[in-house]
Design a protein around this motif. Structure first.
Motif, short mmCIF file in Angstrom:
data_model
loop_
_atom_site.label_atom_id
_atom_site.label_comp_id
_atom_site.label_asym_id
_atom_site.label_seq_id
_atom_site.Cartn_x
_atom_site.Cartn_y
_atom_site.Cartn_z
N LYS A 190 0.93 -1.36 0.08
CA LYS A 190 0.02 -0.01 -0.02
C LYS A 190 0.94 1.34 -0.02
CE LYS A 190 -4.17 -1.77 2.41
NZ LYS A 190 -5.30 -1.54 3.28
N GLY A 191 0.33 2.27 -0.19
CA GLY A 191 0.75 3.68 -0.36
C GLY A 191 0.14 4.60 -1.31
N GLU A 192 0.69 5.66 -1.10
CA GLU A 192 0.10 6.70 -2.15
C GLU A 192 0.26 6.40 -3.57
OE1 GLU A 192 1.24 10.96 -1.45
OE2 GLU A 192 1.50 10.69 0.61
N PRO A 193 -0.88 6.93 -4.35
CA PRO A 193 -0.63 6.66 -5.70
C PRO A 193 0.61 7.26 -6.37
CG PRO A 193 -2.69 6.94 -5.44
CD PRO A 193 -1.93 7.28 -4.03
N GLY A 194 1.44 6.87 -7.30
CA GLY A 194 2.74 7.11 -7.77
C GLY A 194 3.80 6.92 -7.06
N THR A 195 3.83 6.02 -5.84
CA THR A 195 4.94 5.71 -5.31
C THR A 195 5.93 4.54 -5.65
OG1 THR A 195 3.65 4.70 -3.63
CG2 THR A 195 4.36 6.98 -2.96
N GLY A 196 5.32 4.16 -6.77
CA GLY A 196 6.18 2.81 -7.40
C GLY A 196 5.72 1.49 -7.09
N LYS A 197 4.47 1.24 -6.70
CA LYS A 197 3.87 0.11 -6.28
C LYS A 197 4.23 -0.81 -7.46
CE LYS A 197 0.21 1.50 -4.63
NZ LYS A 197 0.41 3.09 -4.98
N THR A 198 3.56 -0.53 -8.49
CA THR A 198 3.54 -1.30 -9.85
C THR A 198 4.81 -1.44 -10.22
OG1 THR A 198 1.21 -0.28 -10.40
CG2 THR A 198 2.50 -1.51 -12.26
N MET A 199 5.62 -0.43 -10.39
CA MET A 199 6.94 -0.60 -10.74
C MET A 199 8.02 -1.51 -10.01
SD MET A 199 9.72 2.37 -11.58
CE MET A 199 11.34 1.93 -12.49
N LEU A 200 7.53 -1.57 -8.64
CA LEU A 200 8.24 -2.68 -7.83
C LEU A 200 8.20 -4.19 -8.54
CD1 LEU A 200 9.80 -3.62 -5.46
CD2 LEU A 200 7.35 -3.96 -4.54
N ALA A 201 6.80 -4.66 -8.68
CA ALA A 201 6.74 -5.85 -9.43
C ALA A 201 7.61 -6.05 -10.67
CB ALA A 201 5.31 -6.00 -9.67
N GLU A 202 7.73 -4.92 -11.70
CA GLU A 202 8.29 -5.24 -12.58
C GLU A 202 9.98 -5.17 -12.57
OE1 GLU A 202 7.28 -1.54 -14.65
OE2 GLU A 202 5.35 -2.06 -14.94
N GLU A 203 10.40 -4.33 -11.45
CA GLU A 203 11.68 -4.57 -11.07
C GLU A 203 12.00 -6.02 -10.42
OE1 GLU A 203 14.03 -2.50 -12.02
OE2 GLU A 203 12.58 -1.81 -13.34
N ILE A 204 11.38 -6.41 -9.56
CA ILE A 204 11.50 -7.80 -9.28
C ILE A 204 11.55 -8.85 -10.24
CG2 ILE A 204 10.29 -9.80 -7.84
CD1 ILE A 204 9.15 -7.68 -6.11
N ALA A 205 10.74 -8.81 -11.04
CA ALA A 205 10.75 -9.79 -12.32
C ALA A 205 12.11 -9.54 -12.92
CB ALA A 205 9.51 -9.53 -13.31
N ASN A 206 12.57 -8.44 -13.48
CA ASN A 206 13.59 -8.04 -14.07
C ASN A 206 14.91 -8.45 -13.39
OD1 ASN A 206 12.26 -6.93 -16.41
ND2 ASN A 206 12.31 -4.96 -15.60
N SER A 207 14.90 -8.11 -12.14
CA SER A 207 16.20 -8.46 -11.42
C SER A 207 16.39 -9.81 -11.20
CB SER A 207 15.99 -7.74 -9.95
OG SER A 207 16.99 -8.10 -9.04
N LEU A 208 15.43 -10.67 -11.03
CA LEU A 208 15.40 -11.91 -10.57
C LEU A 208 15.44 -12.93 -11.90
CD1 LEU A 208 13.24 -12.53 -7.50
CD2 LEU A 208 15.83 -12.05 -7.71
N GLY A 209 15.22 -12.32 -13.10
CA GLY A 209 15.07 -12.80 -14.62
C GLY A 209 13.85 -13.86 -14.44
N LEU A 210 12.66 -13.33 -14.05
CA LEU A 210 11.49 -13.88 -14.05
C LEU A 210 10.54 -13.20 -15.11
CD1 LEU A 210 11.29 -14.91 -10.14
CD2 LEU A 210 12.21 -16.18 -11.89
N GLU A 211 9.32 -14.10 -15.51
CA GLU A 211 8.43 -13.58 -16.27
C GLU A 211 7.43 -12.88 -15.37
OE1 GLU A 211 4.83 -15.19 -19.18
OE2 GLU A 211 6.25 -16.53 -18.42
N LEU A 212 6.88 -11.68 -15.66
CA LEU A 212 6.06 -10.96 -15.11
C LEU A 212 4.48 -11.16 -15.84
CD1 LEU A 212 5.07 -8.71 -13.01
CD2 LEU A 212 5.51 -7.32 -14.88
N ILE A 213 3.63 -11.71 -14.78
CA ILE A 213 2.26 -11.58 -15.19
C ILE A 213 1.50 -10.45 -14.50
CG2 ILE A 213 0.30 -13.15 -15.47
CD1 ILE A 213 2.18 -15.73 -15.79
N GLN A 214 0.73 -9.68 -15.37
CA GLN A 214 0.35 -8.47 -14.77
C GLN A 214 -1.22 -8.63 -15.06
OE1 GLN A 214 2.12 -4.96 -15.47
NE2 GLN A 214 0.53 -3.58 -14.92
N TRP A 215 -2.04 -8.54 -13.87
CA TRP A 215 -3.56 -8.58 -13.64
C TRP A 215 -3.89 -7.18 -13.23
CZ3 TRP A 215 -6.87 -12.29 -10.48
CH2 TRP A 215 -8.05 -12.14 -10.85
N ASN A 216 -4.41 -6.39 -14.16
CA ASN A 216 -4.75 -5.01 -13.90
C ASN A 216 -6.41 -5.20 -13.49
OD1 ASN A 216 -2.60 -3.63 -14.46
ND2 ASN A 216 -3.10 -3.98 -16.59
#
Length: 279
Positions: free
Chosen positions: A32-58
């Motif tokens: 949780k956190g204010e909009p625009g604090t990087g919550k969605t980007m966190l998941a993207e960076e976890i996937a990129n950093s660990l070399g894993l596929e990201l599946i996004q459900w909006n």
């Protein structure tokens, strides 16, 4: 698997510990956190950093939990039966896999982002309790059980638009992203604009944090909006003197449409400017 800050994402020690705790416990990480604090980007960076596929459900207000599992396309089957298509004899041809199903498949771990879960109906989180806890679900039309071959790393974001039910919260590891202070914001900006002049940045940060502290704001500007504003300041080559001006007429920052997103807040600043001129 251990996740750390990346070149594109600056994170505090507490957030890093929360991510790695959720990975170790194999529990969904509720952010949780204010909009625009990087919550969605966190998941993207976890996937990129660990070399894993990201599946996004909006998630939207109309999203149902069943859509994340699978959907049975009865209409297409009826149409094919009328056309005499042989595909109708195998019901699995009309089972459409959802995001959770895709995250459960394969021998390699994946990252599943359930983005803005608080937009959905209040029953939505409860409808996913079993699936997120056991990492499996039943397909009733084919009488099969879909189980995760590798439990995915599940990141769930919320903007606190509504309260989430206690049974759902018990199954998550929770972290609230605090809004960055000036030092942390400097680090974030250095990632995106490494060549920005420090004098300009100092004045921009002063104006930005002064803006956030104004009482009565309906929506405080976020980190992502600050980055947009800096991009405009650089693109338009706004003089430093404009940001340094203490004139009441300059109470509203230049290019303020990147920071203020509703008419109430703009009217508030116009009123403050008027009062400053009278003073």
């Amino acid at each position: 698997m251990i996740f750390d800050s990346t070149e594109n994402y600056v994170m505090g020690r507490d957030l890093q510990l929360a991510v790695n705790a959720a990975i170790t416990l194999e529990k969904p990480l509720l952010i949780k956190g204010e909009p625009g604090t990087g919550k969605t980007m966190l998941a993207e960076e976890i996937a990129n950093s660990l070399g894993l596929e990201l599946i996004q459900w909006n998630i939207k207000s109309t999203t149902k939990a069943q859509q994340g599992l699978y959907e049975y396309d009865a209409v297409s089957r009826l149409r094919d039966s009328q056309l005499g298509d042989d595909r109708v004899h195998d019901i699995s041809n009309y089972i459409l896999k959802g995001k959770l199903w895709n995250a459960f498949e394969g021998q390699k771990k994946k990252v599943l982002l359930i983005d803005e879960i608080d937009k959905a109906d209040i029953e939505f989180p409860n409808d996913l309790l079993q699936e997120l806890d056991k990492m499996e679900f039943n397909v009733y039309e084919t009488n099969e059980t879909i189980s995760a071959e590798q439990r995915p790393i599940v990141i769930i974001t919320s903007n606190n638009e509504k309260e989430l039910p206690d049974p759902f919260l018990r199954r998550c590891f929770f972290h609230y992203i605090q809004f960055p202070d000036k030092e942390e914001m400097q680090q974030i900006i250095d990632v995106h604009y490494p060549n920005i002049k420090q004098t300009l940045l100092d004045e921009a940060l002063r104006a930005f944090f002064d803006l956030r502290e104004v009482p009565g704001l309906k929506k405080k500007p976020s980190t992502s909006e600050l980055l947009d504003w800096l991009k405009l300041l650089l693109a338009e080559d706004i003089p430093l003197e404009v940001l340094q001006s203490k004139d009441g007429k300059q109470s509203i920052p230049p290019m303020h449409g990147a920071l203020l997103k509703n008419e109430q807040d703009i009217h508030l600043f116009e009123k403050l400017a008027f009062m400053a001129r009278r003073g």
